[in-house]
Design a protein around this motif. Structure first.
Motif, PDB file in Angstrom:
ATOM      1  N   GLY A   9       0.802  -1.225   0.000  1.00 49.84           N
ATOM      2  CA  GLY A   9       0.000   0.000   0.000  1.00 49.84           C
ATOM      3  C   GLY A   9       0.836   1.276   0.000  1.00 49.84           C
ATOM      4  O   GLY A   9       1.773   1.405   0.791  1.00 49.84           O
ATOM      5  N   PRO A  12      -0.613   7.299   2.872  1.00 50.58           N
ATOM      6  CA  PRO A  12       0.237   8.031   3.814  1.00 50.58           C
ATOM      7  C   PRO A  12       1.094   7.111   4.700  1.00 50.58           C
ATOM      8  O   PRO A  12       2.278   7.385   4.907  1.00 50.58           O
ATOM      9  N   ALA A  13       0.518   6.017   5.189  1.00 51.66           N
ATOM     10  CA  ALA A  13       1.288   5.132   6.074  1.00 51.66           C
ATOM     11  C   ALA A  13       2.429   4.455   5.311  1.00 51.66           C
ATOM     12  O   ALA A  13       3.593   4.514   5.725  1.00 51.66           O
ATOM     13  N   GLU A  32       1.684  -1.403  -4.688  1.00 43.95           N
ATOM     14  CA  GLU A  32       0.439  -0.619  -4.661  1.00 43.95           C
ATOM     15  C   GLU A  32      -0.493  -1.134  -5.751  1.00 43.95           C
ATOM     16  O   GLU A  32      -0.115  -1.229  -6.914  1.00 43.95           O
ATOM     17  N   ALA A  33      -1.726  -1.447  -5.334  1.00 45.99           N
ATOM     18  CA  ALA A  33      -2.683  -2.043  -6.272  1.00 45.99           C
ATOM     19  C   ALA A  33      -3.083  -1.088  -7.403  1.00 45.99           C
ATOM     20  O   ALA A  33      -3.277  -1.506  -8.538  1.00 45.99           O
ATOM     21  N   ARG A  42      -6.285  11.101  -4.973  1.00 42.72           N
ATOM     22  CA  ARG A  42      -7.302  10.769  -3.978  1.00 42.72           C
ATOM     23  C   ARG A  42      -7.376  11.858  -2.893  1.00 42.72           C
ATOM     24  O   ARG A  42      -6.435  12.038  -2.129  1.00 42.72           O
ATOM     25  N   ARG A  44      -8.618  13.438   0.524  1.00 49.46           N
ATOM     26  CA  ARG A  44      -9.205  13.015   1.802  1.00 49.46           C
ATOM     27  C   ARG A  44      -8.886  14.024   2.886  1.00 49.46           C
ATOM     28  O   ARG A  44      -9.486  15.064   2.949  1.00 49.46           O
ATOM     29  N   ALA A  45      -7.880  13.699   3.703  1.00 47.24           N
ATOM     30  CA  ALA A  45      -7.581  14.566   4.838  1.00 47.24           C
ATOM     31  C   ALA A  45      -6.972  15.889   4.383  1.00 47.24           C
ATOM     32  O   ALA A  45      -6.482  16.011   3.262  1.00 47.24           O
ATOM     33  N   GLN A 102      -4.125  15.761   1.764  1.00 50.23           N
ATOM     34  CA  GLN A 102      -3.534  14.417   1.712  1.00 50.23           C
ATOM     35  C   GLN A 102      -2.913  14.085   0.358  1.00 50.23           C
ATOM     36  O   GLN A 102      -1.856  13.473   0.283  1.00 50.23           O
ATOM     37  N   ASP A 154      -2.244  -1.191   3.760  1.00 50.03           N
ATOM     38  CA  ASP A 154      -3.152  -1.182   2.616  1.00 50.03           C
ATOM     39  C   ASP A 154      -4.581  -0.769   2.966  1.00 50.03           C
ATOM     40  O   ASP A 154      -5.531  -1.157   2.282  1.00 50.03           O
ATOM     41  N   ASP A 278      -4.891   2.896   8.460  1.00 51.74           N
ATOM     42  CA  ASP A 278      -6.283   2.451   8.349  1.00 51.74           C
ATOM     43  C   ASP A 278      -6.426   0.925   8.266  1.00 51.74           C
ATOM     44  O   ASP A 278      -7.516   0.402   8.498  1.00 51.74           O
ATOM     45  N   ALA A 288      -9.814  15.153  13.229  1.00 54.86           N
ATOM     46  CA  ALA A 288      -8.887  15.022  12.095  1.00 54.86           C
ATOM     47  C   ALA A 288      -7.642  14.213  12.433  1.00 54.86           C
ATOM     48  O   ALA A 288      -6.516  14.649  12.229  1.00 54.86           O
ATOM     49  N   GLY A 290      -7.197  10.663  11.578  1.00 54.96           N
ATOM     50  CA  GLY A 290      -6.965   9.433  10.809  1.00 54.96           C
ATOM     51  C   GLY A 290      -5.610   9.381  10.133  1.00 54.96           C
ATOM     52  O   GLY A 290      -4.820   8.447  10.336  1.00 54.96           O
ATOM     53  N   MET A 291      -5.325  10.391   9.340  1.00 53.90           N
ATOM     54  CA  MET A 291      -4.046  10.398   8.617  1.00 53.90           C
ATOM     55  C   MET A 291      -2.881  10.540   9.594  1.00 53.90           C
ATOM     56  O   MET A 291      -1.843   9.899   9.439  1.00 53.90           O
TER      57      MET A 291
HETATM   58  P1  RFL Z   1      -4.967   4.573   2.673  1.00 57.63           P
HETATM   59  O1  RFL Z   1      -4.821   6.038   2.447  1.00 57.63           O
HETATM   60  O2  RFL Z   1      -6.280   3.966   2.519  1.00 57.63           O
HETATM   61  O3  RFL Z   1      -3.911   3.868   1.709  1.00 57.63           O
HETATM   62  C1  RFL Z   1      -3.926   2.475   1.476  1.00 57.63           C
HETATM   63  C2  RFL Z   1      -3.244   2.199   0.159  1.00 57.63           C
HETATM   64  O4  RFL Z   1      -3.189   0.807  -0.038  1.00 57.63           O
HETATM   65  C3  RFL Z   1      -3.644   0.501  -1.354  1.00 57.63           C
HETATM   66  N1  RFL Z   1      -4.207  -0.856  -1.323  1.00 57.63           N
HETATM   67  C4  RFL Z   1      -3.565  -1.957  -1.761  1.00 57.63           C
HETATM   68  N2  RFL Z   1      -2.350  -2.104  -2.325  1.00 57.63           N
HETATM   69  C5  RFL Z   1      -1.964  -3.363  -2.671  1.00 57.63           C
HETATM   70  N3  RFL Z   1      -2.765  -4.466  -2.503  1.00 57.63           N
HETATM   71  C6  RFL Z   1      -4.006  -4.328  -1.954  1.00 57.63           C
HETATM   72  N4  RFL Z   1      -4.780  -5.400  -1.776  1.00 57.63           N
HETATM   73  C7  RFL Z   1      -4.438  -3.045  -1.567  1.00 57.63           C
HETATM   74  N5  RFL Z   1      -5.571  -2.572  -0.987  1.00 57.63           N
HETATM   75  C8  RFL Z   1      -5.417  -1.254  -0.850  1.00 57.63           C
HETATM   76  C9  RFL Z   1      -4.654   1.575  -1.672  1.00 57.63           C
HETATM   77  O5  RFL Z   1      -4.839   1.744  -3.084  1.00 57.63           O
HETATM   78  C10 RFL Z   1      -3.996   2.799  -1.013  1.00 57.63           C
HETATM   79  O6  RFL Z   1      -3.092   3.447  -1.885  1.00 57.63           O
HETATM   80  O7  RFL Z   1      -4.464   4.177   4.157  1.00 57.63           O
HETATM   81  P2  RFL Z   1      -3.323   4.783   5.105  1.00 57.63           P
HETATM   82  O8  RFL Z   1      -2.015   4.919   4.391  1.00 57.63           O
HETATM   83  O9  RFL Z   1      -3.381   4.007   6.350  1.00 57.63           O
HETATM   84  O10 RFL Z   1      -3.783   6.301   5.381  1.00 57.63           O
HETATM   85  C11 RFL Z   1      -4.930   6.544   6.148  1.00 57.63           C
HETATM   86  C12 RFL Z   1      -5.589   7.849   5.699  1.00 57.63           C
HETATM   87  O11 RFL Z   1      -5.788   7.807   4.315  1.00 57.63           O
HETATM   88  C13 RFL Z   1      -6.934   8.050   6.407  1.00 57.63           C
HETATM   89  O12 RFL Z   1      -6.811   7.771   7.784  1.00 57.63           O
HETATM   90  C14 RFL Z   1      -7.426   9.501   6.279  1.00 57.63           C
HETATM   91  O13 RFL Z   1      -7.700   9.826   4.943  1.00 57.63           O
HETATM   92  C15 RFL Z   1      -8.682   9.666   7.106  1.00 57.63           C
HETATM   93  N6  RFL Z   1      -9.285  10.970   6.883  1.00 57.63           N
HETATM   94  C16 RFL Z   1      -8.784  12.083   7.529  1.00 57.63           C
HETATM   95  N7  RFL Z   1      -7.692  11.966   8.329  1.00 57.63           N
HETATM   96  C17 RFL Z   1      -7.168  13.074   8.931  1.00 57.63           C
HETATM   97  O14 RFL Z   1      -6.163  12.960   9.640  1.00 57.63           O
HETATM   98  N8  RFL Z   1      -7.733  14.312   8.758  1.00 57.63           N
HETATM   99  C18 RFL Z   1      -8.826  14.503   7.987  1.00 57.63           C
HETATM  100  O15 RFL Z   1      -9.267  15.639   7.845  1.00 57.63           O
HETATM  101  C19 RFL Z   1      -9.398  13.360   7.332  1.00 57.63           C
HETATM  102  N9  RFL Z   1     -10.463  13.487   6.504  1.00 57.63           N
HETATM  103  C20 RFL Z   1     -10.343  11.113   5.982  1.00 57.63           C
HETATM  104  C21 RFL Z   1     -10.917  12.404   5.805  1.00 57.63           C
HETATM  105  C22 RFL Z   1     -10.830  10.026   5.231  1.00 57.63           C
HETATM  106  C23 RFL Z   1     -11.855  10.186   4.341  1.00 57.63           C
HETATM  107  N10 RFL Z   1     -12.272   9.015   3.637  1.00 57.63           N
HETATM  108  C24 RFL Z   1     -12.963   8.980   2.439  1.00 57.63           C
HETATM  109  C25 RFL Z   1     -11.857   7.717   4.072  1.00 57.63           C
HETATM  110  C26 RFL Z   1     -11.954  12.581   4.920  1.00 57.63           C
HETATM  111  C27 RFL Z   1     -12.447  11.477   4.179  1.00 57.63           C
HETATM  112  C28 RFL Z   1     -13.558  11.776   3.238  1.00 57.63           C
END
Ligand code: RFL
Length: 384
Positions: A9, A12-13, A32-33, A42, A44-45, A102, A154, A278, A288, A290-291
């Motif tokens: 994946g 961010p992580a 990365e898939a 994408r 998000r945060a 993000q 991931d 995640d 805020a 998650g990221m």
């Molecule tokens: P991600 O960002 O989901 O990245 C996972 C990556 O893994 C890939 N993947 C795979 N790759 C290979 N094989 C597989 N089988 C795979 N399955 C998936 C995916 O394509 C992707 O590239 O997880 P990561 O890195 O843990 O990051 C987490 C953050 O993205 C998430 O916590 C935040 O976006 C949450 N979040 C927010 N966090 C904040 O800190 N502040 C915010 O203001 C905030 N707003 C939000 C958000 C999340 C949102 N959504 C839609 C989930 C607002 C939204 C709308």
């Protein structure tokens, strides 16, 4: 093909972990898939808290990752139309978060890793994990890797967590019973991040560039479907909740539903697989975190893997899960606390909870210790 760490994946992580390992001279391959443009676009945060930004500063990556970012100062909490400005940094010894969308963070981390000669394989479909208790193997469409360790970065729907035998995992899920509807609009941004508490329901407005705003509106899941709301109704609701009859409207360019759900998987490790971000936990957007939680996991994991691979000391790796779960639950509690404070004011059927929410809100202005605690949580905490 062999590597020291296979990272599943490139969110961010995964990208933070990859950059930190690269700087420590540890070989890793990121699988990365999706394709590069999907990952880079994408949205998000939007906020990197102070603790999150320090992770990059500590690694000497501040210039590469957060250069030019705007420092956040005030949060406006508007109660039934009455404005209150919370100056977080002044209550937290000057620690301020920065606005880093993000997708910008991801783009910069990707570029830095690839410029440094990093091995990142996009479009790696059908990833499967094998032999996690002995010598881990990762297979994917078009290749196979043997790795010392596997980092499952991931996301919630990835394969890493589901590769752990169910009997070795405890999961916790909490449904807050609230829905959020979010729209992106060509409407002037607010001066400060704005959250509005009202008997009509919660609403928020954040800047998304010089001429755009993202709005959030609470709705009742099951009882209504905001995707069916006419745009005029959405603007009417926003004017009511923000207590601003003159709020200018604008074209709505995007509409989405955000789930208000919390999830934690324990432990965040199984044999030679370590979950980060995640993949291990989902937190509501309130606060805020998650990221930021994903980045904090990545830093702890990078240090622990470096100790095991270069220092022949796996103590930190063995306590990885406990270390990260302490912060995870601390942030979950904060997010729940914040969620209750800004939503219970609209609890039509529960006047007692409504009064508690008001007391919680008033405490932030009446009690400097409460303000300090709130500011500290907003800035992010070390908890190591
Ligand atoms: P991600 O960002 O989901 O990245 C996972 C990556 O893994 C890939 N993947 C795979 N790759 C290979 N094989 C597989 N089988 C795979 N399955 C998936 C995916 O394509 C992707 O590239 O997880 P990561 O890195 O843990 O990051 C987490 C953050 O993205 C998430 O916590 C935040 O976006 C949450 N979040 C927010 N966090 C904040 O800190 N502040 C915010 O203001 C905030 N707003 C939000 C958000 C999340 C949102 N959504 C839609 C989930 C607002 C939204 C709308």
């Amino acid at each position: 093909e062999m590597t020291e760490v296979a990272i599943i994946g490139a969110g961010p992580a995964g990208l933070t972990l990859a950059n930190l390992l690269q700087r420590n001279g540890i070989r890793c391959v990121v699988l990365e898939a999706r394709d590069r443009s999907h990952v880079e676009e994408r949205q998000r945060a939007g906020v990197l808290d102070h603790y999150g930004s320090e992770i990059f500063a500590r690694a000497g990556l501040a210039d590469a990752v957060i250069a030019g970012a705007f420092r956040e100062k005030f949060l406006e909490l508007r109660y039934e139309g009455e404005p209150h400005f919370f100056d977080g940094p002044s209550h937290a010894g000057g620690r301020a978060g920065v606005i880093v969308p993000q997708q910008l963070l991801v783009r910069r981390l990707l570029a830095t890793f690839l410029d440094g000669g990093g091995d990142l394989r996009f479009g790696a479909e059908d990833v499967a994990l094998h032999d996690l208790t002995t010598t881990p193997r990762v297979t994917y469409a078009g290749g196979e890797l043997t790795a010392g360790y596997v980092a499952g970065c991931d996301g919630f729907h990835g394969v890493s967590r589901t590769s752990i035998p169910a009997s070795s995992l405890t999961t916790y899920t909490f449904d807050h019973g609230i829905g959020w509807y979010t729209v992106l609009a060509d409407a002037p941004p607010p001066r400060h991040a704005l959250m509005a508490v009202s008997r009509h329901g919660f609403a928020a407005q954040f800047a998304r560039g010089p001429q755009a705003s993202r709005f959030y509106l609470e709705y009742r899941p099951g009882a209504e479907d905001p995707r069916e709301w006419p745009d005029d109704y959405t603007w009417e609701q926003l004017r009511l909740r923000l207590g601003d009859p003159a709020l200018p409207g604008g074209t709505i360019t995007d509409k989405e539903i955000v789930e208000m759900r919390s999830f934690v998987a324990e432990p965040m490790a199984y044999a030679k697989l370590f979950l980060a971000g995640d993949a291990a936990h989902i937190i509501t957007p309130m606060g805020a975190k998650g990221m930021n939680l994903a980045l904090a996991d990545a830093e702890v994991l990078a240090r622990a893997l470096t100790g095991a691979l270069r220092g022949a000391d796996d103590t930190a790796l063995r306590s990885y899960s406990d270390t990260c779960l302490r912060r995870t639950w601390d942030y979950q509690e904060f997010s729940r606390w914040f969620t209750e404070m800004v939503h219970d004011a609209g609890a039509q059927d529960d006047p007692f909870r409504r009064r508690l929410a008001r007391a919680r809100f008033d405490r932030l202005w009446a009690n400097p210790k409460a303000a300090e605690w709130f500011a500290d949580m907003m800035a992010g905490t070390a908890l190591l």
